[in-house]
Design an enzyme around this catalytic site. Structure first.
Site, PDB file in Angstrom:
ATOM      1  N   LYS A   1     -16.203   5.683  10.544  1.00 16.22           N
ATOM      2  CA  LYS A   1     -15.493   6.386   9.479  1.00 16.22           C
ATOM      3  C   LYS A   1     -16.304   7.598   9.042  1.00 16.22           C
ATOM      4  O   LYS A   1     -17.517   7.550   9.166  1.00 16.22           O
ATOM      5  CB  LYS A   1     -15.191   5.448   8.309  1.00 16.22           C
ATOM      6  CG  LYS A   1     -16.375   5.224   7.356  1.00 16.22           C
ATOM      7  CD  LYS A   1     -15.956   4.652   6.059  1.00 16.22           C
ATOM      8  CE  LYS A   1     -16.006   5.614   4.930  1.00 16.22           C
ATOM      9  NZ  LYS A   1     -17.330   5.941   4.398  1.00 16.22           N
TER      10      LYS A   1
ATOM     11  N   HIS B   1     -12.649   1.410   2.301  1.00 19.68           N
ATOM     12  CA  HIS B   1     -13.142   0.107   1.831  1.00 19.68           C
ATOM     13  C   HIS B   1     -12.263  -0.497   0.724  1.00 19.68           C
ATOM     14  O   HIS B   1     -11.868  -1.660   0.799  1.00 19.68           O
ATOM     15  CB  HIS B   1     -14.567   0.232   1.291  1.00 19.68           C
ATOM     16  CG  HIS B   1     -15.521   0.899   2.242  1.00 19.68           C
ATOM     17  ND1 HIS B   1     -15.451   0.726   3.596  1.00 19.68           N
ATOM     18  CD2 HIS B   1     -16.567   1.739   2.032  1.00 19.68           C
ATOM     19  CE1 HIS B   1     -16.420   1.427   4.176  1.00 19.68           C
ATOM     20  NE2 HIS B   1     -17.100   2.053   3.251  1.00 19.68           N
TER      21      HIS B   1
ATOM     22  N   ASP C   1     -14.334   0.019   9.745  1.00 19.13           N
ATOM     23  CA  ASP C   1     -14.550   0.020   8.303  1.00 19.13           C
ATOM     24  C   ASP C   1     -15.522  -1.132   8.103  1.00 19.13           C
ATOM     25  O   ASP C   1     -15.143  -2.302   8.246  1.00 19.13           O
ATOM     26  CB  ASP C   1     -13.247  -0.257   7.551  1.00 19.13           C
ATOM     27  CG  ASP C   1     -13.487  -0.258   6.044  1.00 19.13           C
ATOM     28  OD1 ASP C   1     -14.557  -0.724   5.618  1.00 19.13           O
ATOM     29  OD2 ASP C   1     -12.616   0.214   5.305  1.00 19.13           O
ATOM     30  N   HIS C   2     -16.778  -0.821   7.797  1.00 17.39           N
ATOM     31  CA  HIS C   2     -17.776  -1.897   7.867  1.00 17.39           C
ATOM     32  C   HIS C   2     -17.518  -2.993   6.833  1.00 17.39           C
ATOM     33  O   HIS C   2     -18.007  -4.105   6.984  1.00 17.39           O
ATOM     34  CB  HIS C   2     -19.206  -1.346   7.799  1.00 17.39           C
ATOM     35  CG  HIS C   2     -19.677  -0.954   6.431  1.00 17.39           C
ATOM     36  ND1 HIS C   2     -19.395   0.265   5.870  1.00 17.39           N
ATOM     37  CD2 HIS C   2     -20.419  -1.619   5.516  1.00 17.39           C
ATOM     38  CE1 HIS C   2     -19.946   0.314   4.670  1.00 17.39           C
ATOM     39  NE2 HIS C   2     -20.578  -0.798   4.423  1.00 17.39           N
TER      40      HIS C   2
ATOM     41  N   ARG D   1     -28.220  15.354  20.700  1.00 18.80           N
ATOM     42  CA  ARG D   1     -28.449  16.697  21.246  1.00 18.80           C
ATOM     43  C   ARG D   1     -29.935  17.026  21.405  1.00 18.80           C
ATOM     44  O   ARG D   1     -30.308  17.866  22.188  1.00 18.80           O
ATOM     45  CB  ARG D   1     -27.793  17.739  20.325  1.00 18.80           C
ATOM     46  CG  ARG D   1     -26.331  17.901  20.631  1.00 18.80           C
ATOM     47  CD  ARG D   1     -25.764  19.089  19.966  1.00 18.80           C
ATOM     48  NE  ARG D   1     -26.163  19.105  18.560  1.00 18.80           N
ATOM     49  CZ  ARG D   1     -25.728  19.987  17.673  1.00 18.80           C
ATOM     50  NH1 ARG D   1     -24.902  20.930  18.048  1.00 18.80           N
ATOM     51  NH2 ARG D   1     -26.100  19.938  16.417  1.00 18.80           N
TER      52      ARG D   1
HETATM   53  C1  BG6 Z   1     -20.114   3.916   3.124  1.00 18.90           C
HETATM   54  C2  BG6 Z   1     -20.036   5.103   2.217  1.00 18.90           C
HETATM   55  O1  BG6 Z   1     -18.964   3.820   3.916  1.00 18.90           O
HETATM   56  O2  BG6 Z   1     -20.253   2.739   2.335  1.00 18.90           O
HETATM   57  C3  BG6 Z   1     -21.268   5.190   1.340  1.00 18.90           C
HETATM   58  O3  BG6 Z   1     -19.927   6.280   2.999  1.00 18.90           O
HETATM   59  C4  BG6 Z   1     -21.470   3.886   0.598  1.00 18.90           C
HETATM   60  O4  BG6 Z   1     -21.174   6.267   0.429  1.00 18.90           O
HETATM   61  C5  BG6 Z   1     -21.429   2.702   1.546  1.00 18.90           C
HETATM   62  O5  BG6 Z   1     -22.727   3.948  -0.049  1.00 18.90           O
HETATM   63  C6  BG6 Z   1     -21.431   1.395   0.768  1.00 18.90           C
HETATM   64  O6  BG6 Z   1     -21.594   0.337   1.659  1.00 18.90           O
HETATM   65  P1  BG6 Z   1     -22.245  -1.044   1.200  1.00 18.90           P
HETATM   66  O7  BG6 Z   1     -22.175  -1.899   2.416  1.00 18.90           O
HETATM   67  O8  BG6 Z   1     -23.648  -0.741   0.769  1.00 18.90           O
HETATM   68  O9  BG6 Z   1     -21.417  -1.540   0.069  1.00 18.90           O
END
Ligand code: BG6
Length: 508
Positions: free
Chosen positions: A168, A260, A197-198, A70
């Protein structure tokens, strides 16, 4: 040698590769449009990830990255911001020669997704580029997912090869997730929607599939007759930092468990899929989510622990508590431990203990499959008691697999047992540095491979289970416990296992 590589259509095995190196197949020309394009996720993760892929020659000529937000800003100013972000977050040193070619790909437009007339500049930029892959990444609050999708549909900005990526959280509970899915689903078919979902893009998480289904050894052991219980820990050292206002409305259960932790549980517990094609894995994960036994008001106090960090010290550095940082008292949990149970033949009676929290003693994520003790010991007490075998899958920071077994201590006299491990460190074995999860996931979006993304039914089923826990907490008035920053969580989390004559692998 074989090594898992990704290519169009599915995860698959690439033959004849050098040990430890997956092949890089360029993607087709694309326009990637990032809403929330100057925000935290874009700057910390998405743009550095794209820079890495660009540096490796995976992004073809003519592909553009169009950041949308924005805030009015000149393109030059935006490019400078991205350069700074890459210096800070890409772990690639100062941007070198490749930077200029990468900067050429960058475009910036200011659009208020909710204001109809403000889409013109984006439309002008996209016009005439319909033949390319068009991917729209929504790194915005979920309330904008529907309006943005609608914006594309109403303005005729759809292209034949279009993909919509939803970051997410998709909603904050089952009803809001449904609303969002309905709104986006009115504009795009499910096959074009990629819910991130990474964790599913993490190399070591994918290695769970390799371990389970690339070896015949484990399958006969992967069941209630042999496994005593499973522990899944995702521990973080960081607090909630500058996201505290957003986080206070969410809490650890929604932030980490709904997505996760449950995805990890699914990958450990699911049946073998028939292939790695798009829906095969997701179908199996869905069955696991559906088999999760609801946690009710009657058992919430024995099956769950919620807690919030207080002041303490992490790595020797004093840190403030959550409520102090927030500036008021709050009931939001930053730690949660759950005893989850699956009502199916394979896992009936085998608890899955989940634990995640912020400001814990270490950043450490691990899955432990704890096997049952031997049925009868032939060794005398002086040989030391045997310990049950366990398989640890270390997700971060030191990725690897460790199998603990009992061995005889070397020596001529007596017979003494000792627990030792068969230890596989991925870093040592493959000598490779792992790409960030977002690198893999962005490439998968561009390739049109949805296997590593969450399907609507998975997300909604996970929310239903999580909503049940929230409802139970509310009905019981279950308070947040306290834990010191830098500890392994509240004592109640240890009691959760202690009550069942078990203990957490770490931190008890
Ligand atoms: C995110 C959460 O999806 O994952 C965060 O919103 C969290 O709160 C993060 O810190 C953790 O990801 P990673 O890859 O560092 O384990």
């Amino acid at each position: 040698m074989t090594f898992i590589a990704l290519s169009s259509g599915a995860l698959h095995f690439a033959e004849n590769l050098e040990f430890g190196v997956a092949n890089l197949i360029p993607v087709d020309p694309f326009d990637l449009i990032i809403f929330g394009g100057s925000g935290d996720l874009a700057m910390r993760k998405l743009l550095p990830a794209l820079y890495h892929r660009h540096n490796d020659g995976q992004l073809p000529a003519g592909s553009r990255i169009i950041s949308v937000s924005r805030t009015p800003m000149a393109r030059e100013q935006f490019v400078l911001l991205v350069r700074k972000a890459i210096e800070e977050h890409a772990n690639a040193g100062a941007p070198g020669d490749a930077w200029h070619a990468f900067a050429e790909r960058l475009h910036y437009v200011d659009v208020d997704a909710l204001a109809p007339q403000s889409w013109d500049s984006l439309r002008d930029l996209l016009e005439g580029h319909e033949e390319k892959i068009r991917a729209v990444y929504m790194a915005t609050p979920p309330s904008l997912f529907g309006p943005i999708a609608q914006g594309f549909a109403e303005r005729g900005l759809m292209s034949p090869d279009m993909r919509i990526v939803l970051e997410k959280p998709v909603g904050r509970d089952y009803p809001t997730a449904r609303e969002i899915n309905d709104a986006v689903g009115r504009c795009f078919p499910e096959s074009q929607i990629y819910r991130i979902d990474h964790y599913l893009g993490k190399e070591t998480v994918q290695n769970i599939l390799a371990l389970r289904f690339g070896n015949s050894l484990f399958e006969p052991l992967w069941r209630r007759e042999v496994v005593d219980h499973v522990q899944i820990t995702v521990a973080e050292q960081l607090g909630v930092e500058n996201r505290i206002d957003f986080y206070d409305d969410i809490g650890a259960l929604r932030d980490m468990v709904q997505n996760h932790m449950l995805q990890l549980l699914c990958l450990v517990a699911m049946e073998a899929p028939s292939s790695l094609e798009d829906d095969a894995v997701r179908d199996e994960k869905l069955k696991v989510l559906r088999a999760l036994r609801p946690i009710t008001q009657n058992d919430a106090h024995t099956s769950t622990v919620r807690a919030q960090y207080q002041a303490g010290a992490v790595d020797g550095k004093a840190v403030t508590g959550y409520a102090e940082a927030l500036g008021r008292q709050s009931d939001t949990e930053t730690f949660v431990a759950i005893k989850a149970e699956l009502d199916n033949w394979r896992w009936s009676g085998v608890p899955f203990y989940l634990r995640t929290g912020k400001r814990l003693a270490a950043k450490h994520s691990e899955i432990v499959i704890q096997f049952k003790p031997i049925p009868h010991s032939i060794f005398s007490e002086s040989s030391f008691t045997t310990r049950p075998n366990k398989l640890s899958i270390m997700l971060q920071p030191n990725e690897g697999v460790k199998l603990s077994i009992m061995a005889k201590q070397p020596g001529p006299g007596g017979f003494r047992l000792q627990q030792v491990s068969l230890d596989l460190s991925f870093a040592e074995t493959f000598g490779a540095t792992y790409p960030d999860a977002y690198e893999r996931l962005l490439i998968e979006v561009l390739r049109g491979n949805p296997a590593l993304f969450m399907r609507r039914d998975e997300v909604e089923t996970a929310w239903q289970w999580i909503d049940g826990i929230h409802a139970a907490w509310q009905a019981r008035g279950q308070q947040v416990e306290a834990y010191f920053s830098g500890s392994w969580g509240p004592t109640q989390a240890s009691l959760l296992l202690d009550r069942e004559q078990r203990a957490w692998e770490l931190g008890t």
